[in-house]
Design an enzyme around this catalytic site. Structure first.
Site, short mmCIF file in Angstrom:
data_model
loop_
_atom_site.label_atom_id
_atom_site.label_comp_id
_atom_site.label_asym_id
_atom_site.label_seq_id
_atom_site.Cartn_x
_atom_site.Cartn_y
_atom_site.Cartn_z
N ARG A 284 32.60 -25.92 -38.87
CA ARG A 284 32.11 -25.17 -40.03
C ARG A 284 32.11 -23.66 -39.76
NH1 ARG A 284 28.42 -29.09 -39.02
NH2 ARG A 284 28.35 -30.84 -40.48
N ILE A 285 31.64 -23.27 -38.57
CA ILE A 285 31.49 -21.84 -38.31
C ILE A 285 32.86 -21.19 -38.13
CG2 ILE A 285 30.46 -20.09 -36.81
CD1 ILE A 285 28.22 -22.14 -36.18
N ARG B 217 28.78 -20.75 -27.02
CA ARG B 217 27.88 -20.94 -25.88
C ARG B 217 28.46 -20.17 -24.70
NH1 ARG B 217 24.56 -22.25 -28.99
NH2 ARG B 217 23.37 -24.20 -29.08
N GLU C 201 21.00 -17.66 -20.01
CA GLU C 201 20.30 -16.87 -21.04
C GLU C 201 18.82 -16.89 -20.70
OE1 GLU C 201 21.17 -18.14 -25.00
OE2 GLU C 201 23.30 -17.75 -24.76
N HIS D 263 21.69 -13.66 -28.26
CA HIS D 263 21.80 -14.95 -28.96
C HIS D 263 21.10 -14.90 -30.33
CE1 HIS D 263 22.46 -19.52 -28.22
NE2 HIS D 263 22.58 -19.22 -29.51
#
Ligand code: DGY
Length: 307
Positions: free
Chosen positions: A155-156, A225, A254, A273
């Site tokens: 989708r992205i 990611r 992160e 993020h």
């Protein structure tokens, strides 16, 4: 009433619904619970509302004998051992769709920022180094007519492609089931944007070999990611000019420590993020996570289960 553990304070309206229905304990800290704290906190829990900062592995599941549902407030579930949950009959839910536009917007913002040297320009002004309009300084890259390579066609990735069409870019994509081979994409693209989940297959996908295939003028954007990129290889590629720049919304680990060697690299922009970080999107993500928990604790199927 079931017992629910929520791993952070979530100031969103949906939480009231959860509190009205169940006995909810919310982690009070600003930082996530440590693995030990998480294991202790889930000991009595029937439901868990987790974030991407919580590693929900087999040891956490073993520490939670009553657990009947895990709702991750994220679309990505690489922080959860989904297989281990499945083996124990614990459904896992996520929050697909609602963060597609916000994340695609951020990918495009990073792409534009890199292309037009927004951050170096702003820093130059703050340093008092803006002397005059310079005909050949601060020059960036054109988007119109450039090729954008999208790695991952979910989708992205497709939402980024729609934005690119508006900027007159040519789009190529590469995914497991469609598009061009990754090697071809890397060689053709002026911009590469990553949109794959982190899996054993995609970990380190953009390694030294992949970076070497890219054009020396190419710019790399990662809102997927951190683990999808081999960061040591990226650092070398930026220092050696193998590629022209990179913008990362995600890193491994992160948060990336301020003294991490990657941060010395030239033409690198890193943000913390924030792909889904809009007011509306985060409220919707919380609402979906709550819907998942309420359904599962009520013995119904989660409306947004992880496939
Ligand atoms: C996700 O949902 O997986 C994002 O990375 C965090 O919003």
């Amino acid at each position: 009433m079931a017992k629910v553990f929520v791993t952070r304070r979530l100031p969103f309206p949906a939480l009231d619904e959860l509190r009205a229905a169940h006995d909810v304990e919310e982690w009070p800290g600003d930082l996530p619970p440590s693995p030990e704290e998480l294991r202790a906190a889930v000991a009595e829990a029937d439901g868990l509302l987790s974030l991407i900062t919580d590693r929900v592995d087999a040891s956490v599941l073993d520490a939670a004998p009553r657990l009947k549902a895990i709702a991750n407030m994220a679309v990505g579930t690489d922080n959860i051992d989904v297989e281990a949950a499945r083996e124990r009959g614990i459904p896992v839910g996520n929050t697909p769709d609602v963060l597609t536009d916000a994340t695609a917007d951020l990918a495009f913002a990073l792409l534009l920022a890199l292309a037009r040297r927004i951050v170096p320009g702003a820093e130059k002004v703050r340093r008092g180094e803006w002397r005059t309009w310079e005909p050949a300084a601060d020059l960036g890259a054109d988007l119109a007519g450039a090729t954008l390579g999208i790695v991952g066609w979910g989708r992205i990735g497709q939402a980024v492609a729609r934005r690119a069409a508006g900027f007159g870019m040519e789009v190529v994509h590469s995914s497991r089931s469609s598009g061009v081979p990754l090697e071809e994409l890397l060689e053709r693209a002026d911009f590469v944007s990553l949109h794959t989940p982190l899996t054993p297959e995609t970990r380190g996908l953009v390694d030294a070999g992949a970076l070497a295939r890219m054009k020396p003028t190419a710019l790399l954007v990662n809102t997927a990611r951190g683990g999808v990129i081999d960061q040591d290889a990226l650092r070398t590629a930026l220092h050696e000019g193998t590629i022209a720049g990179a913008a990362l919304d995600v890193t491994d680990p992160e948060p990336i420590p301020a003294d991490h060697p990657l941060l010395d690299a030239p033409n690198l922009l890193v943000v913390p993020h924030v792909g889904s970080a809009t007011v509306r999107t985060r409220a919707r993500m919380a609402a979906m996570a709550v819907e998942n928990l309420l359904a599962a604790l009520d013995g119904r199927e989660m409306p947004h289960p992880v496939a």
